[in-house]
Motif scaffolding. Structure first.
Motif, short mmCIF file in Angstrom:
data_model
loop_
_atom_site.label_atom_id
_atom_site.label_comp_id
_atom_site.label_asym_id
_atom_site.label_seq_id
_atom_site.Cartn_x
_atom_site.Cartn_y
_atom_site.Cartn_z
N LYS A 121 -9.32 8.88 -1.82
CA LYS A 121 -8.29 9.92 -1.83
C LYS A 121 -7.49 9.92 -3.13
CE LYS A 121 -7.46 9.72 3.15
NZ LYS A 121 -6.47 9.38 4.18
N TYR A 122 -7.38 8.75 -3.77
CA TYR A 122 -6.54 8.63 -4.96
C TYR A 122 -7.33 8.51 -6.26
CZ TYR A 122 -2.49 8.30 -2.00
OH TYR A 122 -1.49 8.60 -1.11
N GLU B 142 0.84 -1.20 0.00
CA GLU B 142 0.00 0.00 0.00
C GLU B 142 0.87 1.25 0.00
OE1 GLU B 142 -3.46 0.71 2.56
OE2 GLU B 142 -3.46 -1.46 2.92
N LYS C 276 -12.15 4.17 1.85
CA LYS C 276 -11.80 5.55 2.21
C LYS C 276 -10.47 5.97 1.60
CE LYS C 276 -11.30 8.53 6.24
NZ LYS C 276 -11.29 8.60 7.70
N GLU C 277 -9.48 5.09 1.66
CA GLU C 277 -8.18 5.38 1.07
C GLU C 277 -8.27 5.50 -0.46
OE1 GLU C 277 -4.87 5.91 2.17
OE2 GLU C 277 -5.94 6.32 4.03
N CYS C 278 -9.08 4.65 -1.06
CA CYS C 278 -9.25 4.69 -2.52
C CYS C 278 -9.84 6.01 -2.98
CB CYS C 278 -10.12 3.53 -3.00
SG CYS C 278 -9.33 1.94 -2.89
N ALA D 262 -6.30 -1.49 -0.52
CA ALA D 262 -6.68 -0.37 0.35
C ALA D 262 -8.16 -0.37 0.70
CB ALA D 262 -6.30 0.94 -0.33
N SER D 263 -8.47 0.37 1.74
CA SER D 263 -9.87 0.54 2.14
C SER D 263 -10.57 1.48 1.16
CB SER D 263 -9.93 1.13 3.55
OG SER D 263 -9.45 2.46 3.54
N LYS E 175 0.97 4.03 -2.96
CA LYS E 175 0.62 5.43 -2.66
C LYS E 175 1.75 6.37 -3.07
CE LYS E 175 -2.20 4.81 1.49
NZ LYS E 175 -2.22 5.14 2.92
#
Length: 75
Positions: A64-65, A15, A60-62, A57-58, A19
Motif C-alpha cells: 500500500k505504501y 507501525e 500486504k501493508e507494504c 509491517a506485513s 503510516k
C-alpha cells in the motif's frame, strides 16, 4: 547493527506512527506550492521511513505504501 525488543502493542504503535508520517509526506508531495528541493528532501525522508516500515509491517501493508513510477509521475 542495533537490536530492539518490543512487544506487540509497541509494534502496532510504531507501525501507526510510520503510516501516519508517510501519509503526510505523500499528501505534501502532491502540493504544487512546495519547492522541488524541499520535495526531494521529503522523498528521501519517505524512503527512510518506508525502510523502517518494511521491518514491522506485513507484505500486504507494504504494498500500500510502495512508491511506484506511476505514482511519481503524478507528483
Amino acid at each position: 547493527m542495533l537490536g530492539l525488543m518490543i512487544n506487540d502493542r509497541e509494534k502496532q504503535e510504531i507501525e501507526y506512527l510510520l503510516k501516519r508520517e508517510m501519509d503526510e509526506i505523500l499528501f505534501d508531495l502532491k502540493d504544487s506550492r512546495i519547492d522541488h528541493i524541499v520535495k526531494r528532501a521529503m522523498d528521501e525522508r519517505y524512503k527512510i521511513l518506508f525502510s523502517l516500515f518494511k521491518r514491522f509491517a506485513s507484505h500486504k501493508e507494504c504494498l500500500k505504501y510502495m512508491k511506484t513510477a506511476a505514482k511519481k509521475e503524478t507528483n
